[in-house]
Design an enzyme around this catalytic site. Structure first.
Site: not given
Length: 767
Positions: A400, A403, A474
């Site tokens: 997670d 990015e 999300d």
């Protein structure tokens, strides 16, 4: 390069044109950037007959699938072999229609007011490819961009970002950058894959209905033209390039329960497991979010929260039947007493600031640094760190914040990073950061365990499907996000990612009983079947609601386990074809114009049509049935295709249809996917004629790649069934097989020597 490969490579108008296969042509122009692909590990060369004709202005290359014409000005036009235009360069210049030119000052004013201009590329980009736009063309792909299935009329950016605000259909970019698009115009398909990880932009007629275009801030001109007689063939050519998803471990297709907050204590995780057991809800994995770690440090476990120790805790959970999947974030805590930070700093393994020191930003652990995953040595090091978790018995890793996400503003674009053997600015590898992290994780787990790694990632690039499953990030507990789940997952499947899912019930905000029920129904066939929610929101365990919600939720999770053998067959089929499990209707029916914009239905393989209810308070809905004859899963009523029907859809009913004469393997309902091989299998025939090939292996390692698998051929003619074991490479095989047709039940037993014989039994020996 082999001589025949050299003969399939041509230098035309300053570009290198390479015919990789009859349906794959590579267009490349070196602009001085690294040219090794992140997405393609093995080029799928195929010896191809290429006829070449040249005149003063145009060079034509012709294969059995495509005709490519390149003129002296560098225009690249592609046609199918019957002359249909597939992707023809636009000869004019970009000319925005109905869009204001907004200078920098006014852009700041608009942003200051809280508004966004959406995706809009500058007029002068380093790379621009502009194609003529047919008034009847549809566009698909791009991964899980928000909004509708058909991207025509919209524009998007490829720049991975953690966007925590409620996502809207106009959101130009999210966590993933998958720069592949598929065009379909009156049944004529083509694909364009732009293998450039730099920031890029797609515009599908938003700027001007006369053209669509791709542009990139920097990089080489590097794209692939993908042809084929059908959309399936074009998608298959794309996945031949970027790779197929390896077979997952079978248990990963089971239900999974997650919430940020479970891992605050061992007792809380145990309580969730006990709740699932008490309420008889099948489940194979519970996910631990960031709280299980010691101060959010990767590859640590908080001893105070788990006083018996992580090894004992994982073992106790396993005895209860539950596997654990643990989160790992990209940011490494800056702490001189923390071994991962110390090692990485000493080896210069972190992204570097302008003075050469590790760049520091803020994430969950506070001050944090970021592994330089473009460095092969860093990937090997990170892969070895997975042993901390695998040695404890952890079953999967959930990557997670990769990015990469950060709290103190985004990472500066000019930070020093590594691209294999070259130092480059951060902006050039930003979009492949999550890709490289997933690759490191996958290879580390594979080396440590020998099993098929279960890796989940939020950020991805083209080709990440070889290393990881993905989820859409999300989302929120709102009806529009349930509605988008279908086109998002279908476009991910087209973009090479068959193993994907959404957070059932929504991650952020508070779900409602009705929304949760409709979501668990709609997601019934999404390969990643995970309920996940955010700390501080309403709990989403089904027993946190009323008895009706619990009953319906349990009903559909139990139904999911019936379909696991079918889903597993589709993943085995993906190994051969590269086609997705969950599909838009248009993939199976590319000549059906009605199917081109179906956003609230999807198909599972070729045989199942799912029409979820995705609107609040709706109890009836319109269902479009494509060509063929369809059988209502619940009552066996038959419907002719090529029509709309109105069906009742009370809260506990998911409209579900099966193609007539399809044969579906039908698993047992168990609390957990068993590690031991199944001794029996049932097949349901939705009609009285049909045939299917069913796949079986050990469900956990890579021995299937060495031939250790079984293939069963089940054939039904006029209600009479036969069963043959076509390939017997996996020693255990079903001892009993049941075939249920519309006319009755037939039973078979294994008689040795790969033969099944009919037997008569009084009762079905099934759980």
């Amino acid at each position: 390069m082999l001589d025949w490969q050299q003969q399939q490579t041509f230098s035309i108008s300053g570009m290198i044109i390479t015919v990789i296969s009859p349906g794959i042509i590579h267009v490349f122009q070196d602009r001085g950037y690294p040219s090794h692909s992140k997405a393609i590990t093995t080029v799928p060369w195929e010896k191809t007959t290429v006829s070449v004709t040249r005149d003063k202005e145009v060079t034509e290359l012709r294969t059995a699938k495509l005709v490519l014409k390149v003129d002296e000005s560098g225009h690249v036009d592609v046609y199918d072999v019957t002359g249909n235009a597939l992707a023809v360069d636009y000869r004019g210049k970009r000319a925005p229609q109905g869009l204001d030119e907004v200078d920098r000052e006014h852009r700041k004013l608009i942003a200051g007011e809280g508004h966004s201009l959406g995706a809009q590329a500058p007029q002068e980009a380093a790379i621009t490819v502009i194609k003529q736009l047919s008034p009847t063309a549809h566009f698909y792909g791009l991964g899980d961009k928000t909004g509708y299935l058909d991207k025509r009329g919209y524009a998007y950016d490829n720049w991975n970002v953690d966007f925590s605000a409620p996502q809207l259909e106009i959101q130009p970019n999210l966590y993933k950058s998958i720069p592949v698009m598929f065009s379909l115009d009156h049944g004529c398909p083509v694909g364009l894959f732009f293998d450039n990880p730099n920031r890029s932009h797609f515009d599908f007629g938003r700027e001007n209905p006369a053209y669509y275009y791709y542009s990139a801030d920097e990089g080489n001109l590097d794209y692939y033209l993908l042809g084929g007689a059908t959309l399936k063939e074009v998608v298959a050519n794309y996945t031949r390039l970027t790779g197929h998803t390896p077979l997952p471990q079978k248990w990963t297709l089971g239900y999974q329960q997650s919430r940020w907050g479970y891992s605050r204590s061992a007792a809380e995780v145990m309580a969730v497991a006990d709740g699932l057991t008490k309420h008889k809800i099948p489940c194979d994995a519970i996910h631990l979010d960031i709280d299980y770690m010691d101060g959010y440090r990767d590859f640590t476990w908080n001893q105070r929260k788990y006083p018996e120790g992580p090894r004992a805790f994982v073992a106790a959970m396993k005895r209860k039947g539950y596997r654990l999947v643990t989160i790992i974030d990209a940011g490494v805590k800056k702490d001189e007493r923390y071994s991962v930070y110390k090692e990485g700093k000493e080896r210069h393994y972190f992204i570097r600031d302008h003075d050469g020191s590790p760049y520091v930003n803020t994430v969950w652990p506070g001050d944090a640094v970021f592994p330089d995953f473009g460095n092969p040595g860093v990937r090997r090091w990170w892969g070895q760190k997975q042993r901390f978790l695998t040695d404890l018995g952890v079953a999967g890793t959930w990557n997670d914040m990769n990015e990469p996400a950060s709290f103190n503003g985004p990472l500066p674009l000019d930070l020093e990073c590594t691209d294999e053997d070259t130092t480059v600015p951060q902006r050039q590898v930003h979009n492949v950061y999550g890709h490289n992290m997933s690759r490191a994780t996958y290879e580390g787990i594979k080396d440590a365990t020998g099993k098929r790694p279960f890796v989940i990632t939020r950020a991805a690039y083209a080709g990440t499907q070889k290393y990881s499953t993905v989820w859409t990030g999300d989302n929120r507990s709102i009806w529009p996000h349930l509605q988008w789940a279908i086109p998002q997952l279908c476009n991910l499947g087209l973009s090479g990612f068959p193993f994907c899912g959404t957070d059932i019930g929504g991650f952020a905000s508070d779900t409602t009983p009705e929304l949760l029920v409709r979501w668990v129904e709609a997601a019934l066939f999404s390969p990643l079947y995970r309920n996940h929610s955010e700390l501080g929101t309403r709990h989403q365990e089904p027993w946190a609601f009323d008895d009706q919600t619990l009953r319906i939720y349990r009903q559909y999770v139990r139904l999911r386990y019936r379909f696991i053998p079918y889903l597993y067959d589709l993943f085995a089929y993906h190994q051969e074809t590269g086609l997705p499990v969950m599909r838009p209707v248009i993939l199976n029916y590319p000549d059906d114009e009605r199917a081109a914009n179906v956003n609230d239905e999807y198909m599972v393989g070729d045989d199942i049509l799912v029409a979820p209810v995705v609107v609040k308070a709706q109890r009836r809905r319109l269902v479009y049935l494509p060509a063929g004859v369809w059988i209502d899963f619940w009552n066996n009523r038959e419907y002719a295709g090529n029509q709309d029907i109105v069906v009742d859809a009370p809260l506990d009913c998911l409209p579900l249809f099966v193609r007539k004469n399809a044969i579906i393997p039908w698993g047992c309902v168990t609390m957990h996917v068993a590690a031991a091989p199944d001794k029996q299998m049932k097949f349901r025939v939705f009609g009285n004629d049909g045939a299917t090939t069913h796949y079986q292996d050990n469900g956990c390692d890579f021995q299937y790649q060495k031939g250790e698998y079984n293939l069963y051929r089940v054939t039904v003619t006029a209600g009479q069934a036969t069963v043959k074991l076509k390939h017997h490479g996996y020693r255990p095989c079903y001892q009993k097989i049941t075939v249920e047709t519309m006319m009755g039940i037939q039973r078979f037993r294994y008689a040795g020597q790969d033969q099944y014989v009919v037997v008569k039994e009084e009762a079905e020996d099934e759980e």
